[in-house]
Write an enzyme that holds these catalytic residues in place. Sequence first.
Site, PDB file in Angstrom:
ATOM      1  N   ARG A  28      -9.652  19.938 -14.042  1.00  0.00           N
ATOM      2  CA  ARG A  28     -11.001  19.356 -13.984  1.00  0.00           C
ATOM      3  C   ARG A  28     -11.752  19.616 -15.289  1.00  0.00           C
ATOM      4  O   ARG A  28     -12.945  19.889 -15.286  1.00  0.00           O
ATOM      5  CB  ARG A  28     -11.798  19.892 -12.787  1.00  0.00           C
ATOM      6  N   SER A  51     -15.514  15.914  -3.533  1.00  0.00           N
ATOM      7  CA  SER A  51     -15.429  17.376  -3.580  1.00  0.00           C
ATOM      8  C   SER A  51     -16.470  17.925  -4.551  1.00  0.00           C
ATOM      9  O   SER A  51     -16.490  17.545  -5.721  1.00  0.00           O
ATOM     10  CB  SER A  51     -14.030  17.814  -4.022  1.00  0.00           C
ATOM     11  N   GLU A  59     -17.844  20.768  -9.353  1.00  0.00           N
ATOM     12  CA  GLU A  59     -17.115  19.714 -10.057  1.00  0.00           C
ATOM     13  C   GLU A  59     -18.058  18.742 -10.748  1.00  0.00           C
ATOM     14  O   GLU A  59     -17.851  18.392 -11.901  1.00  0.00           O
ATOM     15  CB  GLU A  59     -16.192  18.959  -9.084  1.00  0.00           C
TER      16      GLU A  59
END
Length: 340
Positions: free
Chosen positions: A162, A235, A332
């Site tokens: 990520r 998420s 995130e």
Amino acid sequence: MSEHAPLRALNTFHVEATARWLLSVHTPEALPQALAAPEIADQPLLVLGSGSNVLLAGDPPGCVLCFENRDTAIIAHHADHAIVRAGAGVNWHALVLYSLQQGLSGLENLALIPGTVGACPIQNIGAYGAQVGDFIHVVEAFDRHHQQFVRLDAAACALGYRDSVFKQQPERYLIVAVEFNLPLLCELRLDYAGIREELASMGAELARAADVAQAVINIRQRKLPDPDVLGNAGSFFKNPLLPNEQIAALQASFTDMPVYPGEHAGLGKLSAAWLIEQCGWKGRREGDAGVSPEHALVLVNYGTASGAQLLDFARRIAESVRERYSVILEPEPRIIGAHW
């Protein structure tokens, strides 16, 4: 270019925010001149694709830029793979479907992830054992520091979990297109039991890439709320990566804690969803901010929650996990207008 533009329709949390300037660009060639406009030339710049990986906790400073280039084409054919080029404004799931229609594989596990092609390298999006960085050939971008277009290969993109150079230097690169190296035949990634079970229920034991994509679509539609119906950004927290020694100490105290292999030797990965659920947050709602009852990683806006309220809610989730497990959760989405 629009002044004082509302952004509620441009972020999937559906929170209210206003851009001082909103600029839409339809071709890469138009970008340098557009950025030279005196109103925005020296201003901070936020690029919004579908707004599926940001939390607007306040009004963004400067200018908000939307790329509208949506061209997709195969630009090179080879014996066992092809190079597909997609503009930054292309819908990500539409690209996955396009690749499958062309007989190409690799992106099937990433079906139905919200967002645009331009955003996919920034987070190095991933799901169900796959990540887009494995298939990125070149990212085409405008380098604001040197005022020129550049082509960055996968190594130059510094793709991690990520993470990428684009996330590390958000003010420098403006992604205009991405080229993908997609195989004609690819070993299917069936590590997740849920995918294998879904394929079995579909009667697709001898699965093709298109079957895996459909299995992922089915699972995501059951587990994740549709952002068009219920505001969310998928998420919200990364799965923590920890040294194996720290994980072993945690497992000694919490024997049912699930652990997965990390991307690098010496590291393991914890399930952020499990940690959050164990702290009692799954399905919890305070006002219009809440956690999805179907998936503990998904922060949701039930209606009129502000970005600041959602951020405060997320901070308290992370603090409860830190207090109980001594594990730090990281978001995130990119937080705009506030610090995490």
